[in-house]
Design a protein around this motif. Structure first.
Motif, PDB file in Angstrom:
ATOM      1  N   LEU A   1       1.536   7.224  -6.519  1.00 49.52           N
ATOM      2  CA  LEU A   1       0.495   8.232  -6.758  1.00 49.52           C
ATOM      3  C   LEU A   1       1.044   9.630  -6.497  1.00 49.52           C
ATOM      4  N   GLU A   2       1.788   9.783  -5.420  1.00 49.99           N
ATOM      5  CA  GLU A   2       2.377  11.076  -5.093  1.00 49.99           C
ATOM      6  C   GLU A   2       3.395  11.514  -6.147  1.00 49.99           C
TER       7      GLU A   2
ATOM      8  N   GLN B   1       0.879   4.202  -2.826  1.00 52.29           N
ATOM      9  CA  GLN B   1       0.615   5.588  -2.431  1.00 52.29           C
ATOM     10  C   GLN B   1       1.769   6.495  -2.859  1.00 52.29           C
ATOM     11  N   LYS B   2       3.004   6.031  -2.701  1.00 49.77           N
ATOM     12  CA  LYS B   2       4.163   6.825  -3.104  1.00 49.77           C
ATOM     13  C   LYS B   2       4.148   7.085  -4.603  1.00 49.77           C
TER      14      LYS B   2
ATOM     15  N   ASP C   1       0.830  -1.211   0.000  1.00 48.06           N
ATOM     16  CA  ASP C   1       0.000   0.000   0.000  1.00 48.06           C
ATOM     17  C   ASP C   1       0.863   1.260   0.000  1.00 48.06           C
ATOM     18  N   ASP C   2       1.925   1.249   0.791  1.00 45.12           N
ATOM     19  CA  ASP C   2       2.821   2.406   0.849  1.00 45.12           C
ATOM     20  C   ASP C   2       3.470   2.660  -0.515  1.00 45.12           C
TER      21      ASP C   2
END
Length: 297
Positions: A252-253, A249-250, A245-246
């Motif tokens: 996406l950022e 998310q990274k 998940d991390d």
């Protein structure tokens, strides 16, 4: 054979029905990267631009690099050359980090894109139209067909995408886009030298290099794995899922706008997390493959 024959069998069965059901504007398609782990071997098959990367300790990275290069099973000369170049560019020097174990990222797959000359040649022979586009990052190639001239793909292999597989005068493996996997194998000589295997689709690799992704996962995963609250396989799996998940998310950022799926494989837990029947099956596969050429036609 364990990879190629089932995939090709399914493809032959579905191509005819897929053509019959095809309607204009149906652009459904997908890629695949899969990993088979037995007590003695790791094998990765990929179709398209999803990717597999193995995180290895620096002291054995040179050994694994040569084995991966030797064991690639592909009919593509330039794909073999590209993997060799990618492996050669990997930094296998010893280094240290305060954020957990340091690993060298080694590719276990090749991205099937129209940048590969052999793939472009096959697509053109199947009446595909290749467009060359100059970008700040370099040349890219897109392919289209007479069936859907406005729809273009950069991938050269996929499942589905029947608008690139409608030439009924050619076999399934000579179409513009084909579903034939390349396979890479690796011996489990020393699991202690392998941190993890990362499988992910192109949304991850659009914004991270192999090494960046491995560094990120290691920094997020290993502090969690040393946590005293891990009392079970399920607890460890939850921490692995959190690292996935991390990673997403990274990305996406970092601006990724494509599909993102990630899977982390820890080899040290595979035996304990499998039932006896699965372990027996894997041992049987190992026995049958011992001394033979692996995963080839």
């Amino acid at each position: 054979l364990l990879f190629r024959n089932p995939i090709l069998h399914i493809t032959c069965k579905t191509l005819k029905s897929g053509r019959k059901k095809y309607t204009a504007g149906n652009f459904s398609g997908t890629t695949m990267v899969s990993c088979l782990v037995t007590p003695s071997y790791i094998a990765v098959a990929n179709v398209g631009d999803s990717r597999a990367v193995v995180a290895v300790k620096p002291e054995l990275a040179g050994h694994y690099r040569e084995e991966i290069k030797e064991n690639l099973k592909s009919e593509l000369t330039d794909a073999t050359d590209e993997l060799a170049t990618s492996l050669q560019s990997c930094n296998i020097e010893e280094n240290t980090s305060d954020q957990g174990p340091v690993f060298v990222a080694l590719p276990l797959s090749i991205d099937h894109k129209m940048t590969l000359a052999d793939e472009r040649k096959r697509a053109e022979e199947a009446n595909g139209k290749i467009d060359e586009i100059i970008t700040p990052e370099g040349k890219i190639y897109e392919v289209s067909s007479e069936v859907e001239p406005e729809r273009r793909l950069r991938m050269s292999r996929s499942f589905g995408d029947f608008f690139l597989k409608m030439n009924d005068t050619l076999p399934f493996d000579r179409q513009i886009s084909i579903p034939v996997p390349d396979v890479v194998t690796l011996s489990r000589v020393d699991d202690g030298s392998i941190g993890f295997i990362l499988l992910a689709c192109d949304g991850i690799w659009d914004v991270m290099s192999d090494q960046e992704a491995v560094n990120f996962v290691a920094a997020k995963l290993y502090p969690r794995l040393s946590s005293p609250d891990i009392q079970s396989i399920e607890g460890k799996q939850a921490h692995v899922a959190a690292a996935c998940d991390d990673l997403i998310q990274k990305c996406l950022e970092l601006g990724s706008t494509d599909n993102m799926t990630a899977l982390i494989i820890l080899l040290d837990d595979l035996t304990s997390s499998c039932g006896d029947s699965k372990n027996n099956l894997m041992n049987e596969i190992d026995t049958s493959l011992e001394g033979k050429k692996l995963f080839t036609d």
